[in-house]
Motif scaffolding. Structure first.
Motif, PDB file in Angstrom:
ATOM      1  N   THR A   1      39.742  23.513  30.730  1.00  0.00           N
ATOM      2  CA  THR A   1      39.230  24.765  30.170  1.00  0.00           C
ATOM      3  C   THR A   1      38.650  25.660  31.256  1.00  0.00           C
ATOM      4  OG1 THR A   1      38.672  23.672  28.077  1.00  0.00           O
ATOM      5  CG2 THR A   1      37.599  25.767  28.523  1.00  0.00           C
ATOM      6  N   VAL A   2      38.951  26.955  31.126  1.00  0.00           N
ATOM      7  CA  VAL A   2      38.314  27.985  31.946  1.00  0.00           C
ATOM      8  C   VAL A   2      37.710  28.995  30.977  1.00  0.00           C
ATOM      9  CG1 VAL A   2      38.598  29.740  33.734  1.00  0.00           C
ATOM     10  CG2 VAL A   2      40.046  27.687  33.774  1.00  0.00           C
ATOM     11  N   GLU A   3      36.398  29.215  31.060  1.00  0.00           N
ATOM     12  CA  GLU A   3      35.732  30.154  30.159  1.00  0.00           C
ATOM     13  C   GLU A   3      35.033  31.240  30.965  1.00  0.00           C
ATOM     14  OE1 GLU A   3      34.835  26.994  26.526  1.00  0.00           O
ATOM     15  OE2 GLU A   3      33.163  28.050  27.483  1.00  0.00           O
ATOM     16  N   LEU A   4      35.153  32.459  30.486  1.00  0.00           N
ATOM     17  CA  LEU A   4      34.511  33.607  31.121  1.00  0.00           C
ATOM     18  C   LEU A   4      33.540  34.227  30.123  1.00  0.00           C
ATOM     19  CD1 LEU A   4      34.127  35.611  33.392  1.00  0.00           C
ATOM     20  CD2 LEU A   4      36.211  36.780  32.673  1.00  0.00           C
ATOM     21  N   TRP A   5      32.245  34.116  30.415  1.00  0.00           N
ATOM     22  CA  TRP A   5      31.190  34.556  29.516  1.00  0.00           C
ATOM     23  C   TRP A   5      30.498  35.801  30.066  1.00  0.00           C
ATOM     24  CZ3 TRP A   5      28.437  31.714  25.377  1.00  0.00           C
ATOM     25  CH2 TRP A   5      29.168  30.615  24.898  1.00  0.00           C
ATOM     26  N   ASN A   6      29.745  36.438  29.160  1.00  0.00           N
ATOM     27  CA  ASN A   6      28.938  37.602  29.481  1.00  0.00           C
ATOM     28  C   ASN A   6      27.598  37.416  28.792  1.00  0.00           C
ATOM     29  OD1 ASN A   6      27.954  40.516  28.744  1.00  0.00           O
ATOM     30  ND2 ASN A   6      29.460  40.820  30.371  1.00  0.00           N
TER      31      ASN A   6
ATOM     32  N   SER B   1      18.644  25.044  16.401  1.00  0.00           N
ATOM     33  CA  SER B   1      19.994  24.525  16.569  1.00  0.00           C
ATOM     34  C   SER B   1      20.799  25.401  17.518  1.00  0.00           C
ATOM     35  CB  SER B   1      20.695  24.442  15.206  1.00  0.00           C
ATOM     36  OG  SER B   1      21.985  23.889  15.317  1.00  0.00           O
ATOM     37  N   PHE B   2      20.596  26.713  17.442  1.00  0.00           N
ATOM     38  CA  PHE B   2      21.253  27.665  18.341  1.00  0.00           C
ATOM     39  C   PHE B   2      20.862  27.367  19.797  1.00  0.00           C
ATOM     40  CE2 PHE B   2      22.456  32.499  18.375  1.00  0.00           C
ATOM     41  CZ  PHE B   2      23.439  32.241  19.316  1.00  0.00           C
ATOM     42  N   ILE B   3      19.569  27.115  20.013  1.00  0.00           N
ATOM     43  CA  ILE B   3      19.092  26.801  21.358  1.00  0.00           C
ATOM     44  C   ILE B   3      19.665  25.457  21.830  1.00  0.00           C
ATOM     45  CG2 ILE B   3      17.033  26.213  22.710  1.00  0.00           C
ATOM     46  CD1 ILE B   3      15.548  28.373  21.143  1.00  0.00           C
ATOM     47  N   GLN B   4      19.787  24.488  20.922  1.00  0.00           N
ATOM     48  CA  GLN B   4      20.420  23.211  21.262  1.00  0.00           C
ATOM     49  C   GLN B   4      21.855  23.432  21.730  1.00  0.00           C
ATOM     50  OE1 GLN B   4      19.464  21.087  17.430  1.00  0.00           O
ATOM     51  NE2 GLN B   4      19.057  19.392  18.830  1.00  0.00           N
ATOM     52  N   MET B   5      22.552  24.337  21.053  1.00  0.00           N
ATOM     53  CA  MET B   5      23.924  24.653  21.446  1.00  0.00           C
ATOM     54  C   MET B   5      23.965  25.203  22.872  1.00  0.00           C
ATOM     55  SD  MET B   5      26.579  27.382  19.711  1.00  0.00           S
ATOM     56  CE  MET B   5      26.305  28.732  20.866  1.00  0.00           C
ATOM     57  N   ILE B   6      23.058  26.124  23.176  1.00  0.00           N
ATOM     58  CA  ILE B   6      23.005  26.696  24.517  1.00  0.00           C
ATOM     59  C   ILE B   6      22.660  25.618  25.550  1.00  0.00           C
ATOM     60  CG2 ILE B   6      21.746  28.317  25.994  1.00  0.00           C
ATOM     61  CD1 ILE B   6      21.459  30.114  23.494  1.00  0.00           C
ATOM     62  N   ASP B   7      21.717  24.732  25.198  1.00  0.00           N
ATOM     63  CA  ASP B   7      21.367  23.625  26.098  1.00  0.00           C
ATOM     64  C   ASP B   7      22.591  22.757  26.390  1.00  0.00           C
ATOM     65  OD1 ASP B   7      18.732  24.472  26.084  1.00  0.00           O
ATOM     66  OD2 ASP B   7      18.075  22.979  24.619  1.00  0.00           O
ATOM     67  N   HIS B   8      23.376  22.489  25.347  1.00  0.00           N
ATOM     68  CA  HIS B   8      24.549  21.636  25.520  1.00  0.00           C
ATOM     69  C   HIS B   8      25.604  22.315  26.398  1.00  0.00           C
ATOM     70  CE1 HIS B   8      27.237  18.327  24.444  1.00  0.00           C
ATOM     71  NE2 HIS B   8      28.200  19.232  24.378  1.00  0.00           N
ATOM     72  N   LEU B   9      25.794  23.608  26.183  1.00  0.00           N
ATOM     73  CA  LEU B   9      26.758  24.336  27.008  1.00  0.00           C
ATOM     74  C   LEU B   9      26.321  24.351  28.466  1.00  0.00           C
ATOM     75  CD1 LEU B   9      27.589  27.390  24.697  1.00  0.00           C
ATOM     76  CD2 LEU B   9      28.869  25.268  24.991  1.00  0.00           C
ATOM     77  N   GLN B  10      25.012  24.463  28.697  1.00  0.00           N
ATOM     78  CA  GLN B  10      24.513  24.422  30.067  1.00  0.00           C
ATOM     79  C   GLN B  10      24.744  23.039  30.681  1.00  0.00           C
ATOM     80  OE1 GLN B  10      20.399  25.501  30.562  1.00  0.00           O
ATOM     81  NE2 GLN B  10      20.507  25.448  32.792  1.00  0.00           N
ATOM     82  N   ALA B  11      24.541  21.988  29.892  1.00  0.00           N
ATOM     83  CA  ALA B  11      24.767  20.630  30.388  1.00  0.00           C
ATOM     84  C   ALA B  11      26.245  20.420  30.731  1.00  0.00           C
ATOM     85  CB  ALA B  11      24.313  19.603  29.347  1.00  0.00           C
ATOM     86  N   GLN B  12      27.130  20.969  29.891  1.00  0.00           N
ATOM     87  CA  GLN B  12      28.566  20.874  30.195  1.00  0.00           C
ATOM     88  C   GLN B  12      28.895  21.604  31.492  1.00  0.00           C
ATOM     89  OE1 GLN B  12      30.930  20.362  25.943  1.00  0.00           O
ATOM     90  NE2 GLN B  12      30.827  22.374  26.867  1.00  0.00           N
ATOM     91  N   ALA B  13      28.312  22.794  31.652  1.00  0.00           N
ATOM     92  CA  ALA B  13      28.576  23.564  32.868  1.00  0.00           C
ATOM     93  C   ALA B  13      28.059  22.822  34.096  1.00  0.00           C
ATOM     94  CB  ALA B  13      27.936  24.944  32.755  1.00  0.00           C
ATOM     95  N   ALA B  14      26.896  22.197  33.964  1.00  0.00           N
ATOM     96  CA  ALA B  14      26.322  21.475  35.097  1.00  0.00           C
ATOM     97  C   ALA B  14      27.206  20.289  35.507  1.00  0.00           C
ATOM     98  CB  ALA B  14      24.918  20.996  34.757  1.00  0.00           C
ATOM     99  N   LYS B  15      27.753  19.576  34.521  1.00  0.00           N
ATOM    100  CA  LYS B  15      28.589  18.417  34.806  1.00  0.00           C
ATOM    101  C   LYS B  15      30.033  18.811  35.103  1.00  0.00           C
ATOM    102  CE  LYS B  15      25.851  15.269  31.910  1.00  0.00           C
ATOM    103  NZ  LYS B  15      25.391  14.407  33.016  1.00  0.00           N
ATOM    104  N   GLY B  16      30.421  20.023  34.657  1.00  0.00           N
ATOM    105  CA  GLY B  16      31.796  20.457  34.860  1.00  0.00           C
ATOM    106  C   GLY B  16      32.783  19.742  33.974  1.00  0.00           C
TER     107      GLY B  16
ATOM    108  N   SER C   1      29.729  26.424  37.017  1.00  0.00           N
ATOM    109  CA  SER C   1      29.898  25.023  36.664  1.00  0.00           C
ATOM    110  C   SER C   1      29.892  24.173  37.926  1.00  0.00           C
ATOM    111  CB  SER C   1      31.206  24.812  35.883  1.00  0.00           C
ATOM    112  OG  SER C   1      32.296  25.413  36.543  1.00  0.00           O
ATOM    113  N   ARG C   2      29.244  23.018  37.808  1.00  0.00           N
ATOM    114  CA  ARG C   2      29.032  22.071  38.913  1.00  0.00           C
ATOM    115  C   ARG C   2      28.112  22.673  39.982  1.00  0.00           C
ATOM    116  NH1 ARG C   2      31.874  17.362  38.918  1.00  0.00           N
ATOM    117  NH2 ARG C   2      33.629  17.214  37.466  1.00  0.00           N
ATOM    118  N   SER C   3      28.587  23.672  40.714  1.00  0.00           N
ATOM    119  CA  SER C   3      27.739  24.327  41.713  1.00  0.00           C
ATOM    120  C   SER C   3      27.096  25.567  41.087  1.00  0.00           C
ATOM    121  CB  SER C   3      28.570  24.707  42.944  1.00  0.00           C
ATOM    122  OG  SER C   3      29.624  25.578  42.581  1.00  0.00           O
ATOM    123  N   GLY C   4      26.395  26.346  41.900  1.00  0.00           N
ATOM    124  CA  GLY C   4      25.790  27.580  41.399  1.00  0.00           C
ATOM    125  C   GLY C   4      24.628  27.338  40.471  1.00  0.00           C
TER     126      GLY C   4
END
Length: 331
Positions: A179-184, A216-231, A307-310
């Motif tokens: 997956t490649v995602e481009l967010w704003n 729950s919305f904040i949990q979703m954002i936390d999870h997306l951040q965790a995914q980005a961190a792990k790649g 993701s992963r870096s940055g």
């Protein structure tokens, strides 16, 4: 180009469009009610296809004569699943999306690129409270389902457990793909506005329902951040994430496009554009795909990979999203 060559090209295109484990001959035997020998003669161009056979092929494989005859014009054929029955229940839209993802994963290699004007549909099913709210909103406010016409939202009453279960299956299928995602920064604004509208209009039955949805919305954002961190993508609570598909998470703070999904399946290009909130148009037109992929890659070149870096940019982005959502508690 001669008729025989056009016909041979048609069947080459069909073969390339199928997952590798499917037999084009077997499919055509069933579709056209022909023997294998008759199908082979058509594939080789020894026997012309009839107009009725061409009609069946075009309908079944969603092809246009413009594509087949290589007409040079600006027409592009899109499919719009469900458009012939616009009043279908929301759960049928979800079942259709699940079937689409299962089809995507029938290919050996699959990559999905998403230009996120809004957060991708399936992420709202990571946690039950947000899933229940979004399902209620889509059913009541967008799909105008009569059963919810005069109802307020309550987590106790409106769990939508079947939709949540299908959403989890969609997430599982999605997590298998690269997956490649481009967010704003505005990718979550529509959901924030939906919650704010229901809050201000008194459609939340109780303040505790509002607070549970926001959490729950904040949990979703936390999870997306965790995914980005792990790649890599994974389900909440998962301990083994080694087999999941990788994710490249980009942020572009200047450009906001439309919701566009681009797929590369064994080098077969598919483009999807959302409309009417949760419906979508889909095409396999190579010209459209080439332009859409080119635009997407141009945007990526002007975006920040988090993701992963940055880590600094990643934390700044997700902290800003959390702050926006957290304001829903007190306003």
């Amino acid at each position: 180009m001669e008729t025989k060559q056009l016909q041979q090209q048609l069947f080459r295109h069909l073969k390339e469009s199928l997952p590798s484990h499917l037999s084009l001959v077997d499919e055509l035997c069933q579709l056209l009610d022909l023997s294998a020998d008759s199908v082979y003669r058509r594939i080789r161009g020894e026997k012309p296809v009839t107009l009725i056979e061409l009609k069946h092929i075009c309908e079944h494989y969603h092809l246009s004569l413009d594509q087949l005859l290589q007409l040079k014009n600006d027409s592009v054929l899109f499919r719009a699943p469900g458009i012939t029955n616009p009043s279908i229940p929301f759960i049928e839209h979800m079942k259709g999306m699940l079937e689409q993802f299962r089809y995507f994963n029938s290919f050996k290699q699959g990559e999905i690129s998403y230009l996120c004007k809004d957060a991708p549909f399936w992420y709202f099913f990571l946690f039950p409270e947000m899933a229940a709210f979004k399902t209620f909103f889509w059913c009541k406010t967008i799909n105008n389902e009569p059963a919810l016409a005069n109802q307020s939202f309550s987590l106790e009453e409106h769990r939508f457990e079947e939709c949540f279960a299908i959403g989890k299956q969609i997430l599982e299928e999605h997590s298998r793909m690269n997956t490649v995602e481009l967010w704003n920064l505005e990718s979550i604004h529509s959901s924030i506005n939906q919650i704010a509208y229901y809050r201000d209009a008194g459609i939340f039955r109780d303040k505790k329902d509002l607070l549970a949805v926001v959490e729950s919305f904040i949990q979703m954002i936390d999870h997306l951040q965790a995914q980005a961190a792990k790649g890599v993508k994974f389900m909440p609570g998962a301990t083994d994430i080694g087999h999941r598909g990788p994710i490249q998470f980009y942020v572009n703070e200047l450009i906001l496009g439309n919701n566009t999904i681009l797929l590369n399946l064994d080098n077969k290009k598919i483009s999807m554009i959302t409309y009417s909130v949760f419906s979508y148009l889909i095409t396999q037109d190579n010209r459209f795909a080439a332009k859409a992929f080119d635009t997407f890659n141009t945007l990526l070149s002007r975006s920040t990979l988090v993701s992963r870096s940055g880590e600094k940019d990643r934390n700044r982005f997700f902290n800003t999203l959390r702050d926006k959502v957290d304001q829903l508690r007190t306003q």
